[in-house]
Design a protein around this motif. Structure first.
Motif, PDB file in Angstrom:
ATOM      1  N   LYS A   1       0.829  -1.215   0.000  1.00 33.39           N
ATOM      2  CA  LYS A   1       0.000   0.000   0.000  1.00 33.39           C
ATOM      3  C   LYS A   1       0.864   1.267   0.000  1.00 33.39           C
ATOM      4  N   SER A   2       1.830   1.324   0.922  1.00 38.85           N
ATOM      5  CA  SER A   2       2.703   2.503   1.008  1.00 38.85           C
ATOM      6  C   SER A   2       3.510   2.673  -0.271  1.00 38.85           C
ATOM      7  N   SER A   3       3.974   1.553  -0.837  1.00 39.31           N
ATOM      8  CA  SER A   3       4.765   1.614  -2.076  1.00 39.31           C
ATOM      9  C   SER A   3       3.935   2.143  -3.242  1.00 39.31           C
ATOM     10  N   LEU A   4       2.665   1.756  -3.307  1.00 36.96           N
ATOM     11  CA  LEU A   4       1.781   2.265  -4.364  1.00 36.96           C
ATOM     12  C   LEU A   4       1.637   3.778  -4.251  1.00 36.96           C
ATOM     13  N   ILE A   5       1.475   4.268  -3.020  1.00 38.85           N
ATOM     14  CA  ILE A   5       1.314   5.702  -2.810  1.00 38.85           C
ATOM     15  C   ILE A   5       2.587   6.452  -3.190  1.00 38.85           C
ATOM     16  N   VAL A   6       3.727   5.954  -2.720  1.00 38.72           N
ATOM     17  CA  VAL A   6       5.008   6.609  -3.026  1.00 38.72           C
ATOM     18  C   VAL A   6       5.274   6.583  -4.532  1.00 38.72           C
ATOM     19  N   SER A   7       4.965   5.456  -5.162  1.00 36.85           N
ATOM     20  CA  SER A   7       5.147   5.330  -6.612  1.00 36.85           C
ATOM     21  C   SER A   7       4.286   6.347  -7.352  1.00 36.85           C
ATOM     22  N   PHE A   8       3.065   6.543  -6.889  1.00 35.39           N
ATOM     23  CA  PHE A   8       2.137   7.490  -7.510  1.00 35.39           C
ATOM     24  C   PHE A   8       2.576   8.937  -7.281  1.00 35.39           C
ATOM     25  N   ILE A   9       2.988   9.246  -6.057  1.00 38.81           N
ATOM     26  CA  ILE A   9       3.301  10.626  -5.708  1.00 38.81           C
ATOM     27  C   ILE A   9       4.669  11.075  -6.228  1.00 38.81           C
ATOM     28  N   SER A  10       5.671  10.220  -6.077  1.00 40.10           N
ATOM     29  CA  SER A  10       7.023  10.657  -6.432  1.00 40.10           C
ATOM     30  C   SER A  10       7.541  10.061  -7.737  1.00 40.10           C
ATOM     31  N   GLY A  11       6.777   9.108  -8.293  1.00 35.49           N
ATOM     32  CA  GLY A  11       7.212   8.512  -9.553  1.00 35.49           C
ATOM     33  C   GLY A  11       8.328   7.504  -9.378  1.00 35.49           C
ATOM     34  N   SER A  12       8.584   7.106  -8.131  1.00 36.29           N
ATOM     35  CA  SER A  12       9.603   6.076  -7.900  1.00 36.29           C
ATOM     36  C   SER A  12       9.089   5.112  -6.855  1.00 36.29           C
ATOM     37  N   ALA A  13       9.636   3.920  -6.869  1.00 33.28           N
ATOM     38  CA  ALA A  13       9.234   2.936  -5.865  1.00 33.28           C
ATOM     39  C   ALA A  13      10.475   2.469  -5.126  1.00 33.28           C
ATOM     40  N   LYS A  14      10.447   2.648  -3.823  1.00 31.91           N
ATOM     41  CA  LYS A  14      11.588   2.190  -3.026  1.00 31.91           C
ATOM     42  C   LYS A  14      11.047   1.349  -1.883  1.00 31.91           C
ATOM     43  N   ASP A  15      11.930   0.642  -1.202  1.00 38.88           N
ATOM     44  CA  ASP A  15      11.480  -0.176  -0.080  1.00 38.88           C
ATOM     45  C   ASP A  15      10.985   0.724   1.043  1.00 38.88           C
ATOM     46  N   ILE A  16       9.804   0.417   1.532  1.00 41.04           N
ATOM     47  CA  ILE A  16       9.176   1.250   2.545  1.00 41.04           C
ATOM     48  C   ILE A  16       9.017   0.440   3.833  1.00 41.04           C
ATOM     49  N   ALA A  17       9.244   1.094   4.954  1.00 43.07           N
ATOM     50  CA  ALA A  17       9.008   0.426   6.247  1.00 43.07           C
ATOM     51  C   ALA A  17       7.504   0.285   6.450  1.00 43.07           C
ATOM     52  N   PRO A  18       7.059  -0.735   7.211  1.00 37.41           N
ATOM     53  CA  PRO A  18       5.620  -0.901   7.470  1.00 37.41           C
ATOM     54  C   PRO A  18       5.024   0.335   8.129  1.00 37.41           C
TER      55      PRO A  18
END
Length: 210
Positions: A26-43
């Motif tokens: 879920k967090s990765s989808l949001i970060v991918s959408f907002i910043s255009g990149s996907a990185k490992d996210i903490a829970p």
């Protein structure tokens, strides 16, 4: 669809909520959408939210995207965050079957229980399609569940960004098709404008002597 981080003016404001089991991305989808990149996210611990300004169908939108923790111990914390959401994304991991079955057994029941908005637009999202060789849930099963829920369906990859923008854009377009939600989006904007308005001074209000 275009995004604008610089311009703070917008026509409509919507609240989007992401729900689903822990570690479905879920967090990765949001970060991918907002910043255009996907990185490992903490829970996510409890609830977090991000804001995205974008233009869809010639309307400037402010999306407040709420990211909820999937762990059971945080459930009671998140129930209040369903309130007033115009859009809900039910996410699962296509490589973990239990995250898919939990949408019916847990998450859809929570939506019924806590969502205050009967017209709220829902979307089913299968994440991690970049791991096709590990797939445990077929596209057909996802489509069938979306039909059962009466909602949109997308398969995405936060990692490769496949369908990420499209999923949020389509959800927003659907929200804008519902008159009551469109009205709420406008009302939310008006409330924000009123909050920002400075209190008028007495000298500005009254120009003559009493």
């Amino acid at each position: 669809m275009s995004s604008s981080g610089q311009n703070s003016s917008y026509d409509l404001s919507f609240k989007i909520l992401l729900i689903g089991d822990s570690a479905v991305g879920k967090s990765s989808l949001i970060v991918s959408f907002i910043s255009g990149s996907a990185k490992d996210i903490a829970p996510t611990i409890g609830v977090d939210f991000k804001i995205k300004l974008l233009t869809v169908a010639d309307k400037r939108l402010k999306l407040t995207i709420w990211d909820t923790a999937g762990q059971e111990r945080f459930r009671t914390l998140t129930s209040s965050y369903y309130r007033g959401a115009q859009g809900i994304i039910l996410a699962y991991d296509v490589t973990r079957r239990n995250t898919f079955t939990n949408l019916s057994e847990v998450w859809s029941k929570e939506v019924e229980l806590y969502s205050t908005n009967q017209d709220c637009v829902k979307i089913l999202v299968g994440n991690k399609v970049d791991r096709e060789s590990e797939r445990a849930v077929s596209t057909e099963e996802g489509l069938a569940l979306a039909k059962e829920f009466g909602c949109l369906f997308f398969e995405c990859s936060a990692k490769t960004r496949e369908n990420v923008d499209k999923c949020f854009e389509e959800l927003t377009l659907k929200i804008m098709e519902v008159p009551s939600l469109l009205e709420e989006g406008s009302a939310s904007l008006k409330r924000n404008i009123l909050k920002q308005k400075p209190e008028p001074q007495a000298s500005q209000e009254f120009g003559c002597c009493l």
